[in-house]
Every structure is written in structure tokens, then in C-alpha cells.
Design an enzyme around this catalytic site. Structure first.
Site, PDB file in Angstrom:
ATOM      1  CD  GLU A 156      -1.530  -2.196   0.815  1.00 26.71           C
ATOM      2  OE1 GLU A 156      -1.206  -2.960   1.572  1.00 26.71           O
ATOM      3  OE2 GLU A 156      -2.041  -2.713  -0.387  1.00 26.71           O
ATOM      4  CG  ASN A 240      -1.081  -4.566  -3.502  1.00 23.52           C
ATOM      5  OD1 ASN A 240      -1.110  -4.917  -2.182  1.00 23.52           O
ATOM      6  ND2 ASN A 240      -1.405  -3.505  -4.019  1.00 23.52           N
ATOM      7  CG  ASP A 282      -5.359  -4.972  -1.713  1.00 24.68           C
ATOM      8  OD1 ASP A 282      -4.611  -4.748  -2.484  1.00 24.68           O
ATOM      9  OD2 ASP A 282      -6.012  -4.706  -0.951  1.00 24.68           O
TER      10      ASP A 282
END
Lengths: 555, 184
Positions: A156, A240, A282
């Protein structure tokens, strides 16, 4: 090791506790960890000692099984406090491993540490990453012979993913396989033979990205590593791609959301399969790949079996990387299925995210149909036990700026129950019939791991604190116990020094879905915790914080 | 008659619109050098020694607050604090202020960072932008002025917009309530 064995079946041959007597289970002893964040780790039993690693600040406890679980010693690695600011989804740790007299585990601030299993003295401590790049480590390492495999977290935050191999004796780094970048960096050489054309070619880790964007391209390795002793290959998946908003990174974005098979000694890649080229939602590929030999169409096939985040139970031929089957296990709107001839995932064009546009009812939601929480496989029932969530989401693309060490997302997310159904489920999956044999609907996401035994019972926990024992054949709940806090840990079973079978689990709510409680988030903002808050607004009424080990036995 | 009705409507409309915001077109941010270190405790041995709050005129300036909202996304504050509900970082729309709710305290939280994960943006964000962020961050829990706070959230179905946010009185404020600027 948390997976019970290299194959990660989480199957125990113990059968003292079985379908007949499980209803009599009682608390044997408990232990408070003194930590209030999400407890995802599996307790580890070696001889007369149980080892428990807590979420940040990653305290390692050695508990004496001959003395009611009294602490023998504790080791405090004192990780950097600032690491809390770059941990995406609570401050979790998924467990420790034992090898040759050492307990080996990772800290949130990017260290791998080996501690003397008897004395608690530090043997070596190796720094593998940098929190200023946004890197953390949350996974449980895997040890094979004298090698330790560790991967980073931080998908992230635009972190570049890697799997690093350490010497278990010295802690020295032997090799690192990056998930993006040049073939040399990815340890892709002449042995690399992907099954599908879409994964074949040179320097795909560079050419499937906008210029230089592989440097912040994600593909972190924060899940599970498994091992096949026969072929000496390790298997793991990558997370991801960097920046969630897919419009900002044209291309397949290799090797994010992929499965790698690598030589356990050299790290050389044997094959790879990208599950989600140009991942839109994601849907990391980091879930555990169980190493199994199964009879398929009359012949024994060497397979990997995994319930993946994009909503499919995959079965691969683990020698070649061919997809033998990919079957939905929840309602899916983000894609239409996997073409077994080409290996392509057919994505739904109606759900394609764009900057400034909100796409609604994307299922599975960002945490997928199943996140990190590991399955179990019983060779007695030939069923895969899957603890998982069942969520859909609204997904709005926004602009994103890359600032090293800060989130790199470019989306607003809002999650909710998938198709107005329950938010969680614990089910038994038959990989031959490709269907659920039974399923227990849970109100909340099932974020705990599971274990299955020769007594044909299986255990899991709920986020409001119920620890349940289930008949592995029928799905009947045989027994349940209300723990003090919600359960997101991995249950284990072991034979104690007294010869009795015990079952242990860490309670302590948190993790991505439990952050609303563990980090006191405000339920009025649906986009909180990357959109998970909207699906969990009732959790603060249903559980409270608190890390506690519970150990159960028959009277 | 028609003209009189029209005149009345126009006057009423003009009056209402006047209430909206008195914009100073050249609002200077408080100088960073003037900031005194604020105490983070309500305990003051041997009597109170509370520094006066720094005035942040951006609080009353809709343009500055809306710039703050844009910067809050551009500097990736949203990634951690979401649109006020929190995530990797704490919620900002509630009444809990770990490191103080006063403008200068929020300023130093952004510039200096805080030990449990708040990064230090020293040298990365110009001071006037930090003050715009401060004005927006305070508006998230209803501590802005009704005239200047955004009337709607820009993002998808976000939380209650700051202009409609019921005021969350800060807990453990290290300043006496009288030190807060009175509403205009």
C-alpha cells in the site's frame, strides 16, 4: 512452523479429541500477552515449550508447558516505534518458526531475528528492509534445512517486493529475489519456463510497466511460503502492484499478483503464473499454496491448491504451472473466469476502475474472497477447510502522488456484505467435485486460521470471540467457547508433556477488518482503514481489544 | 409592486449571502517562528503557564480550508487518516487528540512528526500549506467556522461534511477552554 509442515496442510494426526468428545472441551490455561493489537500468529510448540510472538512490539514469549504455561523467558526486540506508521493493516505478526535450536521470527521494523530456543538469547539479528521506504515485515518465515525465507510487506506504500533467503546459522543474506525489475533481479534465468505464453518473454518485470515504475511496483511477499521436498522447490505468491488505481500503471505489471516456483537453494525461478495481470482491485496473490498429491482423472497429480483472493480456488500442476482448475468459491463480479488454455483471467469490463469514476458492487472486495487466513487440508476427508470473508465494494479512482514512505493508493474504497449475504463463512471445499460440501455462515468476516485433525474435527474463531470446534465431515458445530476478544489467530493442536492433546489459539481482535477496534477508528467515515470500516461499523459493539492465549483440553 | 417584491427578494438574498463568509483576500499565515512549544499535558506543576494560542486566520477562509482539503489528499494524508475516520493513522474527525488540538500543536505534529508513526514533513511542505492543512484538519471534527468549512466531501459518499459536523470538544485539551478563539 505455523503451516504444521512444509506442505502447509495444517493437519494434525492427533485424535484424542474427536467428534464424540469435543463437546467436553474446557479451558486448561490462559496467558495474557499484554498487547492490544491484532493477534494473527500461530502458537508454536517445541518439546515442553510453547512460543508465542505478539503483534508490534513483537515480544517473543517462551511458555513452560510443564508448569501451567508460566513464562520461562521473554525476548523483546524493541522494534522502531515509527514502524507503526507504515504498517498498512494493523500491526500484526503471523508467527515464528523453529529450526535447529533456534526460534526465528520477523519484526515490524524489518528485522529477522534468531533466538536461542532454550535461553531466549539473541543469536543473530539481520536488517532486511527500511521503514523509510514504507517496508515492514509481518509474515512468518519458512525454514528449509539451513535456509530461512522472508518477504516484505508494504504493497500500500509503493514498496518493491522481494523474497530474501538467509543462512539460518549466521543470519547472512544468501540471495534476494525481487518481484519486479530485470530478470537478473527477479532471479529469472535459463531454467525459467512458465506454462502460458502470457508469462513467457524476457525482462517482463520491466517491460510490463510504464518507464521505471517497477521500482515502486509492489509485488510484496507478505504471505506464505511452502516447500516440496521431492523437487526441492519453494512456492509463494506476490502481492498487489504499486498504486492501487490501475489506470495509473498501464501494463500487466509483472510480477505482481503472481505465483513463483523457485529452487530452494539458489532461488532460481522455475515457473511463474500471473493470476491477475494489471490487477484492478488489490487482489494480492499471497495466499498459501498447499503442496498436495491428488488423484485427478485417474492419475496422481502433483498439485498446488490455493483459495485465492480473486475468488477462485486454483489447482496448479506444481511441476509446470499449468492451471488444472479455477473455480469460484464466492459470488464474483470482478471477473468471469479463468481460461485454462491461455491462463487468462477474464475481467469484467463494466467494473474497470478509472480516475474520477466510482464502480460499484465489485466482488470480491479489496481483501478478496480470502485474505492471509490460512486453510487446512485433511487427507482423511479430502476436503479443504476455508475460513474467509464475503465482501463487495465501491471503488473510486483518484489521483495519487508517490511520496516515499507514505501510502500510494489513488482510490477511495467502501466495503459491504457481498450480495446482501453474510460477511463471512467457514466452508469445506471438495477440489474434485469443485464445490462446497458444507458451509457455516458467519455474520462477521472469518479472519482466523484453521486446523484439522485425525479426530475429524476442525477449529476456527470469529471476530466477536467465539472459538468453534466443527465436525470436519458434516460441518456441525460440536462445541464453542467465548473468548475475551475477537479471534483472528491461527488455532493449533499439540500433544503436551503429559501425553494429552491440547488446542491453543490467540484471541485479540485487529488486523485489517478489526482495525476499527484495535486502532479506535471512527465508524462515521466509510472509507476508513482503506474502506474496511464501512463493513465493520458494528464490531466495536461486539468485541473489545486484548491479546490472550487460550489453551483447551478434555477434562 | 412587482419591483418592490423583487427588491425585497434581492435584499434578503444579499443579506443571506453576506453571512456566508467574509473573505480576506490576503490572509497571512501565522509565522512558524512565532510558535511557542505547547504543553501536551493538563498538569502544570506550581500553577498554569499556558502559552496563548496562535491564531490561524485560515480557519475563517474557505479558500484556505479547501486548499487544505486538496493538500490532505495530495500529501497522502488520506492514505493513513482516510477522510477523517483513520486507518494506518488515527481518526481525525473525533474528539481525541493524542498530541493536542490547538493549531500550533497540529502544525508541529505535521512538521516534526510524532513517535508512534506520524512522519515528519519538515522541509517538505511550505509553512503556509501546513497552516492550510491545519485549518482543514480542525474542520474535520467541526472545529472550523461554519462559513469556511467545506459543505460537502469531495470523495465518494464520505463522512458528514465539515460544515455540518457537530463540534467535537477536544478531550484533554492542554489549553483552558477560554483560550479557544470565540466563533466570529
Amino acid at each position: 512452523m505455523p503451516g504444521r509442515n512444509y506442505q502447509a496442510t495444517r493437519y494434525s494426526g492427533l485424535d484424542q479429541i474427536n467428534t464424540g468428545n469435543a463437546k467436553d472441551l474446557k479451558v486448561a490455561w490462559t496467558f495474557s500477552t499484554g498487547v492490544n493489537r491484532g493477534h494473527e500468529a500461530a502458537p508454536l510448540v517445541v518439546g515442553d515449550t510453547m512460543y508465542v510472538v505478539t503483534p508490534f512490539p513483537n515480544i517473543l514469549y517462551a511458555l513452560d508447558l510443564k508448569n501451567g504455561g508460566a513464562a520461562k523467558w521473554k525476548y523483546q526486540p524493541e522494534p522502531a516505534s515509527a514502524a507503526q506508521g507504515v504498517a498498512c493493516c494493523d500491526l500484526v505478526n503471523r508467527g515464528c518458526v523453529f529450526s535447529n535450536g533456534k526460534i526465528i521470527f520477523n519484526t515490524l521494523d524489518d528485522h529477522t531475528i534468531a533466538v536461542d530456543a532454550n535461553t531466549g538469547k539473541e543469536i543473530w539479528k539481520t536488517k532486511l528492509g527500511d521503514i523509510n521506504h514504507g517496508e515492514t515485515i509481518t509474515m512468518a518465515p519458512l525454514v528449509v534445512k539451513d535456509k530461512v525465507y522472508v518477504g516484505n510487506s508494504g504493497g500500500e506504500l509503493g514498496v518493491r517486493g522481494w523474497l530474501t533467503c538467509l543462512d539460518s546459522n549466521s543470519g547472512k543474506t544468501l540471495w534476494r529475489a525481487w518481484s519486479t525489475g530485470s530478470d537478473a533481479d527477479c532471479l529469472i534465468g535459463p531454467d525459467f519456463k512458465p506454462f502460458y505464453k502470457k508469462d513467457q518473454g524476457k525482462e517482463l518485470g520491466v517491460s510490463t510497466w510504464p518507464p521505471n515504475r517497477w521500482q515502486i511496483g509492489g509485488g510484496t511477499v507478505w504471505g506464505w511460503v511452502t516447500y516440496d521436498p521431492e523437487s526441492n522447490l519453494i512456492y509463494y505468491g506476490t502481492g498487489n502492484p504499486g498504486v492501487w488505481n490501475p489506470e495509473l500503471r498501464p501494463g500487466d505489471n509483472k510480477w505482481a499478483c503472481s505465483i513463483f516456483a523457485r529452487d530452494a537453494d539458489t532461488g532460481a525461478a522455475k515457473w511463474a503464473y500471473q493470476m491477475n495481470p494489471h490487477d484492478e482491485f488489490d487482489h494480492d496473490g499471497i495466499n498459501e499454496n498447499l503442496v498436495l498429491d491428488l488423484p485427478i482423472n485417474g492419475q496422481t497429480r502433483k498439485v498446488l491448491l490455493a483459495a485465492q483472493r480473486n475468488g477462485y480456488v486454483y489447482m496448479w500442476d506444481r511441476t509446470t504451472g499449468e492451471v488444472l482448475s479455477a473455480t469460484p468459491f464466492i459470488r464474483i463480479t470482478s471477473s468471469f473466469g479463468v481460461d485454462l488454455k491461455t491462463g487468462e483471467l477474464h475481467t469484467n469490463p463494466e467494473k474497470k476502475p478509472m480516475t474520477g469514476k466510482t464502480v460499484r458492487d465489485v466482488a470480491p472486495a479489496a481483501p478478496g474472497a480470502k485474505d492471509w487466513q490460512p486453510c487446512a487440508w485433511s487427507p482423511r476427508t479430502n476436503l479443504l477447510y476455508i475460513p474467509h470473508q464475503n465482501l463487495a465494494m465501491d471503488y473510486q479512482g483518484t489521483e495519487a502522488s508517490y511520496i516515499e514512505g507514505t501510502p500510494y493508493l489513488g482510490v477511495n474504497v467502501k466495503m459491504y456484505a457481498n450480495g446482501n449475504a453474510n460477511r463471512g463463512e467457514f466452508c469445506a471445499w471438495d477440489p474434485f467435485q469443485k464445490k462446497k460440501v458444507w458451509a457455516i455462515q458467519e455474520d462477521l468476516p472469518v479472519w482466523s486460521g484453521t486446523v484439522v485433525t485425525a479426530g475429524d474435527i476442525t477449529f476456527y474463531g470469529t471476530m466477536d470471540g467465539w472459538f468453534k470446534c466443527v465436525n470436519a465431515k458434516t460441518g456441525d458445530v460440536l462445541w464453542q467457547f467465548k473468548c475475551g476478544s475477537g479471534i483472528i489467530g491461527q488455532p493449533v493442536t499439540y500433544k503436551g508433556p503429559d501425553g494429552k492433546q491440547y488446542v491453543a489459539v490467540l484471541a485479540g481482535v485487529g488486523g485489517w477488518p478489526g482495525a476499527i477496534v484495535a486502532a479506535d477508528l471512527d465508524p462515521r467515515d466509510p472509507t476508513g482503514a482503506l474502506g474496511f470500516v464501512n463493513a465493520m461499523t458494528d464490531l466495536p459493539q461486539k468485541t473489545t481489544k486484548g491479546g490472550m492465549l487460550y489453551v483447551f483440553a478434555l477434562p | 409592486m412587482k419591483t418592490r417584491v423583487l427588491m425585497t427578494i434581492c435584499c434578503a438574498a444579499a443579506l443571506v449571502s453576506c453571512k456566508r463568509e467574509e473573505r480576506g483576500f490576503r490572509v497571512a499565515p501565522p509565522s512558524a517562528e512565532k510558535i511557542e512549544t505547547k504543553s501536551l499535558s493538563d498538569l502544570h506543576p506550581a500553577g498554569s503557564s499556558v502559552a496563548p494560542p496562535t491564531k490561524n486566520d485560515y480557519r475563517e477562509n474557505a479558500y484556505a480550508v479547501s486548499e487544505g482539503e486538496k493538500l490532505f489528499a495530495a500529501y497522502n494524508c488520506v492514505g493513513c487518516h482516510a477522510h477523517g475516520g483513520g486507518g494506518m493513522g488515527p481518526a481525525l474527525m473525533d474528539n481525541k487528540w493524542i498530541y493536542g488540538s490547538q493549531p500550533q500543536q497540529i502544525f508541529s505534529t505535521i512538521v516534526e512528526g510524532r513517535p508512534n508513526g506520524m512522519p515528519s514533513f519538515r522541509g517538505k511542505i511550505p509553512d503556509f500549506q501546513v497552516w492550510e492543512l491545519v485549518a482543514y484538519v480542525r474542520s474535520m471534527s467541526g472545529l472550523g467556522t461554519s462559513g469556511a468549512s467545506p459543505n460537502r466531501s469531495d470523495e465518494m459518499k464520505g463522512p458528514t461534511p465539515p460544515s455540518s459536523m457537530p463540534k467535537q470538544t477536544p478531550q484533554n485539551s492542554s489549553l483552558p477552554k477560554s483560550a479557544e478563539r470565540p466563533p466570529p
